[in-house]
Design a protein around this motif. Structure first.
Motif, PDB file in Angstrom:
ATOM      1  N   VAL A   1      -3.051  14.261   3.186  1.00 30.46           N
ATOM      2  CA  VAL A   1      -2.831  15.674   2.918  1.00 30.46           C
ATOM      3  C   VAL A   1      -3.726  16.510   3.823  1.00 30.46           C
ATOM      4  CG1 VAL A   1      -2.918  17.483   1.152  1.00 30.46           C
ATOM      5  CG2 VAL A   1      -2.288  15.150   0.507  1.00 30.46           C
ATOM      6  N   ASP A   2      -3.131  17.542   4.461  1.00 29.92           N
ATOM      7  CA  ASP A   2      -3.908  18.515   5.231  1.00 29.92           C
ATOM      8  C   ASP A   2      -3.256  19.884   5.076  1.00 29.92           C
ATOM      9  OD1 ASP A   2      -1.735  18.636   6.996  1.00 29.92           O
ATOM     10  OD2 ASP A   2      -2.719  17.446   8.543  1.00 29.92           O
ATOM     11  N   SER A   3      -3.686  20.839   5.870  1.00 28.70           N
ATOM     12  CA  SER A   3      -3.195  22.213   5.721  1.00 28.70           C
ATOM     13  C   SER A   3      -1.713  22.353   6.054  1.00 28.70           C
ATOM     14  CB  SER A   3      -4.011  23.162   6.592  1.00 28.70           C
ATOM     15  OG  SER A   3      -3.880  22.790   7.955  1.00 28.70           O
ATOM     16  N   THR A   4      -1.155  21.403   6.793  1.00 32.31           N
ATOM     17  CA  THR A   4       0.263  21.485   7.162  1.00 32.31           C
ATOM     18  C   THR A   4       1.173  20.820   6.146  1.00 32.31           C
ATOM     19  OG1 THR A   4       0.181  19.460   8.481  1.00 32.31           O
ATOM     20  CG2 THR A   4      -0.324  21.537   9.614  1.00 32.31           C
ATOM     21  N   GLY A   5       0.606  20.137   5.186  1.00 33.49           N
ATOM     22  CA  GLY A   5       1.418  19.471   4.171  1.00 33.49           C
ATOM     23  C   GLY A   5       0.919  18.076   3.887  1.00 33.49           C
ATOM     24  N   GLU A   6       1.855  17.207   3.534  1.00 35.36           N
ATOM     25  CA  GLU A   6       1.469  15.829   3.223  1.00 35.36           C
ATOM     26  C   GLU A   6       2.398  14.846   3.915  1.00 35.36           C
ATOM     27  OE1 GLU A   6       3.528  14.452  -0.886  1.00 35.36           O
ATOM     28  OE2 GLU A   6       1.920  15.930  -1.103  1.00 35.36           O
ATOM     29  N   TYR A   7       1.857  13.692   4.140  1.00 37.24           N
ATOM     30  CA  TYR A   7       2.582  12.605   4.784  1.00 37.24           C
ATOM     31  C   TYR A   7       2.388  11.368   3.921  1.00 37.24           C
ATOM     32  CZ  TYR A   7       3.501   8.840   8.112  1.00 37.24           C
ATOM     33  OH  TYR A   7       3.972   7.704   8.718  1.00 37.24           O
ATOM     34  N   ARG A   8       3.483  10.711   3.573  1.00 39.76           N
ATOM     35  CA  ARG A   8       3.411   9.497   2.764  1.00 39.76           C
ATOM     36  C   ARG A   8       3.865   8.297   3.588  1.00 39.76           C
ATOM     37  NH1 ARG A   8       3.295  10.474  -2.980  1.00 39.76           N
ATOM     38  NH2 ARG A   8       3.302  12.709  -3.356  1.00 39.76           N
ATOM     39  N   VAL A   9       3.235   7.163   3.314  1.00 39.58           N
ATOM     40  CA  VAL A   9       3.592   5.938   4.017  1.00 39.58           C
ATOM     41  C   VAL A   9       3.495   4.765   3.042  1.00 39.58           C
ATOM     42  CG1 VAL A   9       1.252   5.507   4.853  1.00 39.58           C
ATOM     43  CG2 VAL A   9       3.184   4.568   6.105  1.00 39.58           C
ATOM     44  N   ARG A  10       4.362   3.785   3.249  1.00 43.27           N
ATOM     45  CA  ARG A  10       4.344   2.547   2.463  1.00 43.27           C
ATOM     46  C   ARG A  10       4.203   1.395   3.438  1.00 43.27           C
ATOM     47  NH1 ARG A  10       7.625  -1.694   1.054  1.00 43.27           N
ATOM     48  NH2 ARG A  10       7.483  -2.434  -1.089  1.00 43.27           N
ATOM     49  N   GLU A  11       3.163   0.596   3.243  1.00 49.83           N
ATOM     50  CA  GLU A  11       2.927  -0.572   4.083  1.00 49.83           C
ATOM     51  C   GLU A  11       2.927  -1.814   3.209  1.00 49.83           C
ATOM     52  OE1 GLU A  11      -0.099   1.711   7.163  1.00 49.83           O
ATOM     53  OE2 GLU A  11      -0.913   0.213   5.792  1.00 49.83           O
ATOM     54  N   SER A  12       3.387  -2.916   3.770  1.00 46.71           N
ATOM     55  CA  SER A  12       3.344  -4.178   3.029  1.00 46.71           C
ATOM     56  C   SER A  12       3.058  -5.313   4.000  1.00 46.71           C
ATOM     57  CB  SER A  12       4.655  -4.421   2.270  1.00 46.71           C
ATOM     58  OG  SER A  12       5.737  -4.493   3.163  1.00 46.71           O
ATOM     59  N   GLY A  13       2.616  -6.427   3.429  1.00 42.39           N
ATOM     60  CA  GLY A  13       2.297  -7.573   4.264  1.00 42.39           C
ATOM     61  C   GLY A  13       1.560  -8.643   3.493  1.00 42.39           C
ATOM     62  N   LEU A  14       0.649  -9.298   4.192  1.00 49.12           N
ATOM     63  CA  LEU A  14      -0.099 -10.433   3.644  1.00 49.12           C
ATOM     64  C   LEU A  14      -1.594 -10.111   3.620  1.00 49.12           C
ATOM     65  CD1 LEU A  14       1.678 -13.188   5.754  1.00 49.12           C
ATOM     66  CD2 LEU A  14       2.186 -12.529   3.395  1.00 49.12           C
ATOM     67  N   TRP A  15      -2.306 -10.682   2.649  1.00 48.24           N
ATOM     68  CA  TRP A  15      -3.750 -10.491   2.565  1.00 48.24           C
ATOM     69  C   TRP A  15      -4.431 -11.813   2.274  1.00 48.24           C
ATOM     70  CZ3 TRP A  15      -6.856 -11.462  -1.715  1.00 48.24           C
ATOM     71  CH2 TRP A  15      -6.199 -11.700  -2.918  1.00 48.24           C
ATOM     72  N   SER A  16      -5.723 -11.876   2.638  1.00 45.65           N
ATOM     73  CA  SER A  16      -6.542 -13.040   2.290  1.00 45.65           C
ATOM     74  C   SER A  16      -7.991 -12.584   2.157  1.00 45.65           C
ATOM     75  CB  SER A  16      -6.415 -14.143   3.346  1.00 45.65           C
ATOM     76  OG  SER A  16      -6.989 -13.723   4.564  1.00 45.65           O
TER      77      SER A  16
ATOM     78  N   ILE B   1       0.856  -1.182   0.000  1.00 48.06           N
ATOM     79  CA  ILE B   1       0.000   0.000   0.000  1.00 48.06           C
ATOM     80  C   ILE B   1       0.890   1.229   0.000  1.00 48.06           C
ATOM     81  CG2 ILE B   1      -1.657   1.394   1.303  1.00 48.06           C
ATOM     82  CD1 ILE B   1      -2.745  -1.169   2.515  1.00 48.06           C
ATOM     83  N   HIS B   2       0.595   2.160  -0.888  1.00 49.64           N
ATOM     84  CA  HIS B   2       1.218   3.487  -0.879  1.00 49.64           C
ATOM     85  C   HIS B   2       0.098   4.457  -0.532  1.00 49.64           C
ATOM     86  CE1 HIS B   2       5.068   2.316  -2.668  1.00 49.64           C
ATOM     87  NE2 HIS B   2       4.347   1.448  -3.365  1.00 49.64           N
ATOM     88  N   ALA B   3       0.247   5.162   0.591  1.00 49.44           N
ATOM     89  CA  ALA B   3      -0.796   6.089   1.024  1.00 49.44           C
ATOM     90  C   ALA B   3      -0.217   7.489   1.178  1.00 49.44           C
ATOM     91  CB  ALA B   3      -1.395   5.631   2.344  1.00 49.44           C
ATOM     92  N   GLN B   4      -1.060   8.458   0.902  1.00 47.59           N
ATOM     93  CA  GLN B   4      -0.690   9.864   1.043  1.00 47.59           C
ATOM     94  C   GLN B   4      -1.808  10.556   1.818  1.00 47.59           C
ATOM     95  OE1 GLN B   4      -0.453  11.869  -2.714  1.00 47.59           O
ATOM     96  NE2 GLN B   4       0.137  13.814  -1.812  1.00 47.59           N
TER      97      GLN B   4
END
Length: 160
Positions: A93-108, A88-91
């Motif tokens: 965004v709010d009035s102070t700027g942006e924050y990005r995160v990358r998560e990985s793992g397993l799904w079913s 997952i690549h998530a972004q």
């Protein structure tokens, strides 16, 4: 023989009491830190029929966007592989700027349940599990609700 049964019963009762004490301690801790969520979320209350989808229908790249209010929003992409892994690549965004995160793992996926185990966040080891109630799965759309938080997500299959 009766003595062993009695000892087993006592350990069973004491084990149950210990579990209840642990749960009450965790609930108190959760109340303090606002981590506890009610069990009456949309996911729990949903009695609609489950989508009859093959897990392979979820494989591929999906994208979503959610308005969070006050000028805040979240954009994410999920890339699910047929081997049960995801990124997952998530972004945010709010009035102070942006924050990005990358998560990985397993799904079913099975019947109404879509589950994830996140074992890496931004290159660091992690361990989080989430379970979702799937509302809709088509070749182009997917929607689901988190059992714990009640938050819903709508995704579209990416053309990229």
């Amino acid at each position: 023989m009766i003595r062993m049964a009695l000892i087993s019963f006592v350990f069973f009762i004491l084990g149950g009491m210990a579990a209840l004490i642990l749960i009450s301690v965790l609930v108190s801790f959760d109340d303090e830190n606002n981590y506890e969520f009610p069990l009456n979320s949309v996911a729990f209350l949903n009695t609609d029929a489950c989508p009859n989808s093959n897990p392979n229908d979820l494989v591929g790249k999906w994208e979503g966007k959610k308005e969070l209010g006050n000028g805040r929003h979240q954009i994410w992409s999920v890339d699910r592989a047929s081997d049960g892994t995801f990124i997952i690549h998530a972004q945010f965004v709010d009035s102070t700027g942006e924050y990005r995160v990358r998560e990985s793992g397993l799904w079913s996926y099975s019947h109404c349940l879509y589950s994830t185990i996140i074992n890496n966040i931004d290159g660091e080891p992690a361990l989080y599990q989430e379970v979702y109630r799937v509302k809709k799965v088509t070749l182009d759309e997917m929607s689901y609700t988190n059992f714990r938080t009640g938050r819903s997500f709508n995704l579209e299959r990416s053309s990229n």
